[in-house]
Design a protein around this motif. Sequence first.
Motif, short mmCIF file in Angstrom:
data_model
loop_
_atom_site.label_atom_id
_atom_site.label_comp_id
_atom_site.label_asym_id
_atom_site.label_seq_id
_atom_site.Cartn_x
_atom_site.Cartn_y
_atom_site.Cartn_z
N VAL A 20 0.86 -0.67 -0.03
CA VAL A 20 -0.25 0.06 -0.05
C VAL A 20 0.38 0.97 0.04
O VAL A 20 -0.06 2.30 -0.18
CB VAL A 20 -0.66 -0.29 1.00
CG1 VAL A 20 -1.75 -1.41 1.09
CG2 VAL A 20 0.05 0.00 2.96
N LYS A 21 2.14 0.98 0.29
CA LYS A 21 3.03 1.99 0.27
C LYS A 21 2.89 2.68 -0.99
O LYS A 21 2.77 2.51 -2.39
CB LYS A 21 4.77 1.73 0.19
CG LYS A 21 4.87 1.16 2.65
CD LYS A 21 5.75 1.32 1.82
CE LYS A 21 7.01 0.78 3.33
NZ LYS A 21 8.55 0.89 3.57
N GLY A 22 3.24 4.19 -0.73
CA GLY A 22 2.76 4.75 -1.66
C GLY A 22 1.07 5.74 -2.48
O GLY A 22 0.71 6.82 -3.25
N ARG A 23 0.28 4.33 -2.58
CA ARG A 23 -1.56 4.71 -2.26
C ARG A 23 -1.97 5.10 -1.35
O ARG A 23 -3.07 6.04 -1.55
CB ARG A 23 -1.55 3.25 -2.71
CG ARG A 23 -0.45 2.55 -4.01
CD ARG A 23 -1.18 1.78 -4.95
NE ARG A 23 -1.42 0.21 -3.99
CZ ARG A 23 -2.46 -0.44 -3.71
NH1 ARG A 23 -3.56 0.27 -4.03
NH2 ARG A 23 -2.65 -1.48 -2.55
N PHE A 24 -1.67 4.21 0.39
CA PHE A 24 -2.21 5.40 1.00
C PHE A 24 -1.14 6.23 1.75
O PHE A 24 -0.20 5.49 2.29
CB PHE A 24 -2.32 3.91 2.25
CG PHE A 24 -3.97 2.77 1.24
CD1 PHE A 24 -3.79 2.78 -0.20
CD2 PHE A 24 -3.96 1.27 2.36
CE1 PHE A 24 -5.43 1.52 -0.40
CE2 PHE A 24 -4.67 0.28 1.58
CZ PHE A 24 -5.56 0.98 0.04
#
Length: 120
Positions: free
Chosen positions: A64-68
Amino acid sequence: QVQLVESGGGLVQAGGSLRLSCAGSGRTFTSFTMGWFRQAPGKEREFVASIAWSGGTTFYEYSVKGRFTISRDNAKNTVYLQMNSLKPEDTAVYYCAASVGVLTTRADYWGQGTQVTVSS
């Protein structure tokens, strides 16, 4: 009675966005690490993101890094999870949690969960 109440889940198409909120009541969570876990059908509950009491330190699960983005408002006893570029594999029940110290699946407090469904 101490409670964490999530809101903001729902059905969204792949590539869309949702913002989850978790409001705490019954005590102040200012000194707690807060965060989010999720559990998909047939799978174990997994860590998504956490934020320290000061808001200065955050951790994210790799996928989820970069998206959340996790954030918190201590004045409102609330933690947020902004979810962008959602994928079908993000489909799960999302749980808010709070703990003194490191946030793990043995957190001190849990919300009841909110369903997030991402269609392809």
